[in-house]
Structure formats: structure tokens, C-alpha cells
Design a protein around this motif. Structure first.
Motif, mmCIF file in Angstrom:
data_model
loop_
_atom_site.group_PDB
_atom_site.id
_atom_site.type_symbol
_atom_site.label_atom_id
_atom_site.label_comp_id
_atom_site.label_asym_id
_atom_site.label_seq_id
_atom_site.Cartn_x
_atom_site.Cartn_y
_atom_site.Cartn_z
ATOM 1 N N ASP A 1 39.804 39.830 36.386
ATOM 2 C CA ASP A 1 38.883 40.626 36.240
ATOM 3 C C ASP A 1 38.768 42.296 36.669
ATOM 4 N N LEU A 2 38.076 41.904 37.512
ATOM 5 C CA LEU A 2 37.985 42.881 38.621
ATOM 6 C C LEU A 2 39.164 44.236 38.636
ATOM 7 N N ALA A 3 39.733 43.879 38.094
ATOM 8 C CA ALA A 3 40.792 45.007 38.088
ATOM 9 C C ALA A 3 40.434 45.553 36.764
ATOM 10 N N LYS A 4 41.022 44.878 36.196
ATOM 11 C CA LYS A 4 40.289 45.684 34.434
ATOM 12 C C LYS A 4 39.485 46.571 34.403
ATOM 13 N N GLU A 5 38.780 45.938 35.353
ATOM 14 C CA GLU A 5 36.865 46.471 34.844
ATOM 15 C C GLU A 5 37.478 47.797 35.883
ATOM 16 N N GLY A 6 38.433 48.093 36.922
ATOM 17 C CA GLY A 6 38.554 49.589 37.569
ATOM 18 C C GLY A 6 38.489 49.482 38.727
ATOM 19 N N ASP A 7 38.199 48.059 39.743
ATOM 20 C CA ASP A 7 38.445 47.987 41.000
ATOM 21 C C ASP A 7 38.950 48.665 41.689
ATOM 22 N N PRO A 8 39.430 49.663 42.521
ATOM 23 C CA PRO A 8 40.789 49.714 42.991
ATOM 24 C C PRO A 8 40.692 49.059 44.128
ATOM 25 N N ILE A 9 40.547 48.050 45.063
ATOM 26 C CA ILE A 9 40.904 47.207 45.663
ATOM 27 C C ILE A 9 41.627 45.663 44.924
ATOM 28 N N ALA A 10 41.341 45.944 44.023
ATOM 29 C CA ALA A 10 41.081 44.940 42.739
ATOM 30 C C ALA A 10 42.798 44.783 42.360
ATOM 31 N N LEU A 11 42.574 46.341 41.978
ATOM 32 C CA LEU A 11 44.053 46.417 41.487
ATOM 33 C C LEU A 11 44.670 47.146 42.101
ATOM 34 N N GLN A 12 44.826 47.179 43.391
ATOM 35 C CA GLN A 12 46.028 47.730 44.611
ATOM 36 C C GLN A 12 46.506 46.374 44.797
ATOM 37 N N VAL A 13 45.513 44.970 44.994
ATOM 38 C CA VAL A 13 45.930 43.603 45.393
ATOM 39 C C VAL A 13 46.865 43.019 43.637
ATOM 40 N N VAL A 14 46.335 43.494 42.415
ATOM 41 C CA VAL A 14 47.510 42.810 41.377
ATOM 42 C C VAL A 14 48.811 43.821 41.511
ATOM 43 N N ASP B 1 33.205 41.275 51.922
ATOM 44 C CA ASP B 1 31.999 40.700 51.547
ATOM 45 C C ASP B 1 31.721 40.275 50.001
ATOM 46 N N THR B 2 32.980 39.807 49.164
ATOM 47 C CA THR B 2 32.955 39.360 47.012
ATOM 48 C C THR B 2 33.298 38.114 47.671
ATOM 49 N N ASP B 3 32.585 37.882 46.097
ATOM 50 C CA ASP B 3 32.521 37.126 45.414
ATOM 51 C C ASP B 3 33.680 36.747 44.775
ATOM 52 N N ALA B 4 34.336 37.231 44.796
ATOM 53 C CA ALA B 4 35.463 36.538 43.675
ATOM 54 C C ALA B 4 35.888 35.324 44.805
ATOM 55 N N THR B 5 35.878 33.981 43.746
ATOM 56 C CA THR B 5 36.624 32.836 44.357
ATOM 57 C C THR B 5 38.197 32.364 43.990
ATOM 58 N N ASN B 6 38.304 33.009 42.832
ATOM 59 C CA ASN B 6 40.182 33.080 42.097
ATOM 60 C C ASN B 6 40.138 33.794 41.505
ATOM 61 N N ALA B 7 41.775 33.250 41.022
ATOM 62 C CA ALA B 7 42.455 34.775 40.396
ATOM 63 C C ALA B 7 42.261 35.530 39.136
ATOM 64 N N GLU B 8 41.465 34.212 38.000
ATOM 65 C CA GLU B 8 40.755 35.026 37.397
ATOM 66 C C GLU B 8 40.063 36.239 37.396
ATOM 67 N N ALA B 9 39.107 36.113 38.601
ATOM 68 C CA ALA B 9 37.943 37.130 38.974
ATOM 69 C C ALA B 9 38.205 38.058 40.077
ATOM 70 N N VAL B 10 39.457 37.589 40.557
ATOM 71 C CA VAL B 10 40.198 39.730 40.994
ATOM 72 C C VAL B 10 40.980 40.073 39.377
ATOM 73 N N ARG C 1 44.360 38.010 49.366
ATOM 74 C CA ARG C 1 44.669 39.388 50.053
ATOM 75 C C ARG C 1 42.881 39.488 49.486
ATOM 76 N N TYR C 2 42.666 39.850 48.118
ATOM 77 C CA TYR C 2 41.269 40.400 47.892
ATOM 78 C C TYR C 2 40.214 40.129 48.444
ATOM 79 N N ARG C 3 40.179 39.172 49.662
ATOM 80 C CA ARG C 3 39.293 38.748 50.447
ATOM 81 C C ARG C 3 39.582 39.311 51.458
ATOM 82 N N GLN C 4 40.530 39.389 52.265
ATOM 83 C CA GLN C 4 40.914 40.311 53.440
ATOM 84 C C GLN C 4 40.706 41.645 53.067
ATOM 85 N N LEU C 5 40.966 42.394 52.364
ATOM 86 C CA LEU C 5 40.480 43.215 51.739
ATOM 87 C C LEU C 5 38.840 43.716 51.194
#
Length: 309
Positions: A210-223, A199-208, A192-196
Motif C-alpha cells: 500500500d505504501l508503494a502504491k502511494e509512492g513511498d520510494p523505499i517501499a517501491l524499491q523493496v517491491v 521507524d516504520t509502522d508497517a508490519t505486513n506485506a499488504e501495508a508495504v 527488507r522494508y524494515r531494514q531500510l
């Protein structure tokens, strides 16, 4: 000291441990494996690793083996498919290991083993009724009702990942339309994250996460989307069975309260609060050891009842 060997078979790694009656892992071992391994080679490698543990703890009482499939409790043979390690369909590990080491051996589904381990020695200790969900490539798990892990006929575990939450979704219609495994597993979160965010380099759930914890709005939406689907799923189970808790395992559990608290907030929207109450949402206590501890605890509980608490 009463001790058992617990063996947790994954698609790329077999984890082993010598475990005492209190659930403490006394010694560990690992065996790298691959999907195309032949059955005799698999047995040889895992037997060798088990021998190393028995040299350290020669007085083992039983062996418990968790497999990514549906083993018949009486024969130890797997029913149906085993995509992770197809060779496991070729023989009975409980029979072979029982003969080789001269102690009783059992084979059970890996999620059932993990659930038993958390019930006896982990996050499930305070609860009489709970669900354990393993959120990885797929969604597995098991149910505990009145302190008993529920198996189906011939060892068939609950197919929790097949609960249909959005059957109108034609893009995720296989094998069950809109099932939760295709909406809320670790794999689904990454897809879902890669769909939205193509161009992301995130390839696993831990990376997504981590991005959500850092405030990435798309990652937060997906989580938040995944937490909402899981809240709906757990709400359905709670309304049906009045479970007290849902214990979250698998890769997504590593996100900790950041993730489990989001699930808990969503569960309230799907549970009839009166006369019920929303189940507690917690992460597994034993992490990657849950399967090893659970397999050993199952074996001890069956064959060395004096080891029970």
C-alpha cells in the motif's frame, strides 16, 4: 449433484467447504487452531465442523484434506516435520475421516491442493504447463506439466522456496544459501522494508505494498527488488520446463497487477525469448478458497471421475 468436502489446514485457521464438481463452494466453515493443539483436540474440532457441512450436504462423495507438510499419499501420515501444526504427525487424517464419514478421504500437501484447484477451476485452466507460487511467510507451490500436478516420491512437493538465487549472501544462508524464500516471500519483503526504514509502522506485506502504491520510494524499491528476484526464479523454471505461466498466490497476490506486472517485466530479462516466450504472470483466481477447492477437486477426481469437466 456430486459434492466433496475440501479441508485446508493452516497454522492458525482451518478452512472447510462443500464443493461441487464445477468447483463452486456451496457452503463454508472455519476452525481456529493453534500450534500447540493436541491431535485428538484437532480431530474433534475439525470433525465437528465437517459434520455441520455434511448436515447441509449429506450426499458427499469424498473428502480432500490439504496439510502444511509432506503426507504419504498411501497412508495419510506426514513425513518429516510439520512446524505449523506438529500434532498432525500423530495420526492419519485420511484414515480417521474416511472411517468417520464413510467416504474415501485423501491427504495432500496444501500447495499441491491449491495448484490442482487453480488448474481445474481457476487461473490455470488455459495452460498446459505452469507453476503456482504461494508467497506468504515462506514460498511454496507446485508445478503442472501437461495438465498434471507433479508430486515427488511419497508425496514430497517441489521445494520451490529453496531455489538458490544469491548463494554469496551469508546473512541468509539457512537452510540453503541465498534461497528465494529469504529474498522474495511476504516475510522477506517486510523484513527488507524494515531494514531500510527502521521507524516504520508497517508490519505486513499488504501495508508495504500500500505504501508503494502511494509512492513511498523505499517501499517501491523493496517491491521492485522482490519482483526482480521472482522474475529470476520464474525465468529459471521457464528455461528448464518451458512453462506458459506463473500463477501468484499467497498474501502478495492481493497487491494485484501492481505486483504481478512488475514480476512480468523482470521475467523477460531471465528467459531465452527465442524459441521460447516469457510466461504469463497472473494472480490466483480463487484467493483464499484455492486450497479448499483444490482439496475437494483432487478427491472428486480420484474417487468420482464423472465429476470431471
Amino acid at each position: 449433484m456430486v459434492t466433496a468436502i475440501g479441508i485446508d489446514i493452516g497454522g492458525s485457521l482451518v478452512k472447510l467447504g462443500a464443493v461441487d464438481g464445477s468447483g463452486k463452494v456451496l457452503a463454508r466453515g472455519t476452525v481456529p487452531v493453534h500450534r500447540d493443539i493436541e491431535f485428538p483436540d484437532f480431530v474433534h474440532l475439525v470433525t465437528k465442523a465437517t459434520e455441520e457441512l455434511t448436515r447441509q450436504y449429506p450426499d458427499i462423495t469424498a473428502i480432500g484434506i490439504g496439510v502444511p507438510g509432506t503426507p504419504n499419499p498411501q497412508t495419510g501420515m506426514l513425513n518429516g516435520r510439520c512446524p505449523a501444526i506438529p500434532a498432525l504427525l500423530k495420526g492419519s487424517l485420511s484414515k480417521l475421516f474416511g472411517i468417520r464419514f464413510g467416504v474415501p478421504a485423501i491427504v495432500r500437501n496444501d500447495a499441491v491442493c491449491a495448484t490442482h484447484g487453480e488448474m481445474r477451476h481457476g487461473a490455470g485452466r488455459p495452460f498446459s504447463r505452469f507453476a503456482l507460487l504461494t508467497l506468504g511467510t515462506g514460498i511454496g507451490g507446485a508445478m503442472v506439466i501437461d495438465r498434471k500436478v507433479i508430486d515427488g516420491p511419497d508425496g514430497l512437493p517441489p521445494q520451490l522456496g529453496c531455489i538458490s538465487l544469491d548463494p554469496a549472501r551469508t546473512d541468509i544462508a539457512d537452510p540453503v544459501p541465498g534461497m528465494v524464500e529469504n529474498l522474495a516471500s511476504a516475510r522477506a519483503l517486510v523484513n527488507r522494508y524494515r531494514q531500510l526504514q527502521p521507524d516504520t509502522d508497517a508490519t505486513n506485506a499488504e501495508a508495504v505494498c500500500d505504501l508503494a502504491k502511494e509512492g513511498d520510494p523505499i517501499a517501491l524499491q523493496v517491491v521492485d527488488e522482490v519482483a526482480r528476484w521472482l522474475g529470476q526464479m520464474i525465468g529459471i523454471m521457464s528455461n528448464m520446463l518451458n512453462i506458459e505461466a506463473a500463477i501468484i498466490g499467497g498474501g502478495l497476490a492481493l497487491a494485484g497487477p501492481f505486483f504481478t506486472d512488475r514480476i512480468a517485466r523482470n521475467v523477460r530479462d531471465f528467459v531465452l525469448l527465442k524459441p521460447g516466450r516469457p510466461p504469463v504472470i497472473v494472480a490466483v483466481e480463487h484467493g483464499n478458497d484455492a486450497g479448499v477447492i483444490g482439496a475437494a477437486a483432487l478427491a472428486l477426481d480420484m474417487f468420482a471421475p464423472t465429476a470431471k469437466e
